[in-house]
Design a protein around this motif. Sequence first.
Motif, short mmCIF file in Angstrom:
data_model
loop_
_atom_site.label_atom_id
_atom_site.label_comp_id
_atom_site.label_asym_id
_atom_site.label_seq_id
_atom_site.Cartn_x
_atom_site.Cartn_y
_atom_site.Cartn_z
N VAL A 187 0.86 -1.19 0.00
CA VAL A 187 0.00 0.00 0.00
C VAL A 187 0.89 1.24 0.00
O VAL A 187 1.92 1.28 0.68
CB VAL A 187 -0.98 0.01 1.20
CG1 VAL A 187 -0.25 0.05 2.53
CG2 VAL A 187 -1.96 1.18 1.08
N VAL A 188 0.51 2.22 -0.81
CA VAL A 188 1.22 3.49 -0.93
C VAL A 188 0.23 4.58 -0.59
O VAL A 188 -0.85 4.66 -1.18
CB VAL A 188 1.77 3.70 -2.35
CG1 VAL A 188 2.51 5.02 -2.44
CG2 VAL A 188 2.65 2.55 -2.77
N GLN A 189 0.57 5.43 0.38
CA GLN A 189 -0.27 6.57 0.74
C GLN A 189 0.57 7.83 0.54
O GLN A 189 1.77 7.83 0.83
CB GLN A 189 -0.70 6.47 2.20
CG GLN A 189 -1.55 5.26 2.51
CD GLN A 189 -1.65 5.05 4.01
OE1 GLN A 189 -0.81 4.37 4.59
NE2 GLN A 189 -2.67 5.62 4.63
N PHE A 206 -3.21 20.34 -1.17
CA PHE A 206 -2.79 18.95 -1.14
C PHE A 206 -4.00 18.07 -0.84
O PHE A 206 -4.83 18.43 -0.01
CB PHE A 206 -1.71 18.72 -0.08
CG PHE A 206 -0.34 19.13 -0.53
CD1 PHE A 206 0.43 18.27 -1.30
CD2 PHE A 206 0.17 20.38 -0.19
CE1 PHE A 206 1.70 18.64 -1.71
CE2 PHE A 206 1.43 20.75 -0.60
CZ PHE A 206 2.20 19.89 -1.37
N ARG A 207 -4.06 16.93 -1.52
CA ARG A 207 -5.10 15.93 -1.27
C ARG A 207 -4.43 14.58 -1.02
O ARG A 207 -3.40 14.29 -1.60
CB ARG A 207 -6.05 15.80 -2.46
CG ARG A 207 -6.92 17.01 -2.66
CD ARG A 207 -7.93 16.79 -3.76
NE ARG A 207 -8.75 17.98 -3.93
CZ ARG A 207 -9.57 18.17 -4.94
NH1 ARG A 207 -9.70 17.25 -5.89
NH2 ARG A 207 -10.28 19.27 -5.02
N TRP A 208 -5.06 13.77 -0.17
CA TRP A 208 -4.57 12.42 0.10
C TRP A 208 -5.02 11.46 -0.99
O TRP A 208 -6.17 11.53 -1.46
CB TRP A 208 -5.09 11.91 1.43
CG TRP A 208 -4.30 12.40 2.61
CD1 TRP A 208 -4.63 13.44 3.44
CD2 TRP A 208 -3.06 11.89 3.08
NE1 TRP A 208 -3.66 13.59 4.39
CE2 TRP A 208 -2.69 12.65 4.20
CE3 TRP A 208 -2.23 10.85 2.66
CZ2 TRP A 208 -1.52 12.41 4.91
CZ3 TRP A 208 -1.06 10.60 3.36
CH2 TRP A 208 -0.72 11.38 4.48
N GLY A 266 -8.33 9.97 -0.47
CA GLY A 266 -8.51 9.98 0.97
C GLY A 266 -7.32 9.32 1.65
O GLY A 266 -6.50 8.66 1.02
N GLU A 267 -7.25 9.50 2.95
CA GLU A 267 -6.10 8.99 3.71
C GLU A 267 -6.24 7.51 4.06
O GLU A 267 -5.26 6.83 4.33
CB GLU A 267 -5.91 9.82 4.98
CG GLU A 267 -4.60 9.57 5.66
CD GLU A 267 -4.31 10.54 6.79
OE1 GLU A 267 -3.27 10.36 7.44
OE2 GLU A 267 -5.11 11.46 7.04
N GLN A 268 -7.47 6.97 4.04
CA GLN A 268 -7.71 5.59 4.46
C GLN A 268 -7.72 4.64 3.27
O GLN A 268 -8.65 4.67 2.47
CB GLN A 268 -9.06 5.51 5.20
CG GLN A 268 -9.40 4.13 5.70
CD GLN A 268 -8.43 3.61 6.73
OE1 GLN A 268 -8.04 4.33 7.64
NE2 GLN A 268 -8.03 2.37 6.60
N PRO A 269 -6.69 3.78 3.13
CA PRO A 269 -6.70 2.80 2.03
C PRO A 269 -7.93 1.90 2.10
O PRO A 269 -8.34 1.48 3.17
CB PRO A 269 -5.42 2.00 2.26
CG PRO A 269 -4.53 2.92 3.03
CD PRO A 269 -5.46 3.72 3.91
#
Length: 191
Positions: free
Chosen positions: A66-68, A129-131, A146-149
Amino acid sequence: GRRRGGRRRGGRRGGGRDGYYEDFTPQQAVQSEELEPGTFRFIQVWGDYPKWDTEEWFSEEPGDIVVQFQAKGEDNIVVGLSSKPRLNQEMYEIVIGGWRDTKSVIRREPQGVERALATQPRLCSDSEFRWYWAMLKRGVVSVGVGEQPGRGVILAWKDPDPIPAQYASFTTWDHTVTFKDIRVAPVDTDM
């Protein structure tokens, strides 16, 4: 605790349409610079297919990954997932907000066949900036906002012969994109 990946400076060269990345030397491509620790800006200089960054973002374990990250740019936020530190034909190329921020795609090789396509516009922002996240889990490549995978999925594709991804890389196409807060890790079972 969860094991994270890491980053190291690499010396790999840029990308190309015709075979392996290290064999392609475009006259003009993406220039990148580190603005401050952990914040990278990629500037597209008109020319051929862009170079990937020279950092090596990696997970400690190959396989599911996973890449965030956060990104700011008008369009063409591009993420590569590969089993090797030098990106080559065997990789996932994920384009978020390509074609002037009108569609997103997943490919199994650079500039290859579109395995998944979404026409959700305005996923990118050049003012904030956006996640975003990209994930390979049990053969399914997915990407979202979003920040949650696993949440805010834009598109997904099940690869019948998954690449054991361990490395991530970033680039852009037509405009400047800035990336920060990049995290690469093996996938948790609860994602």
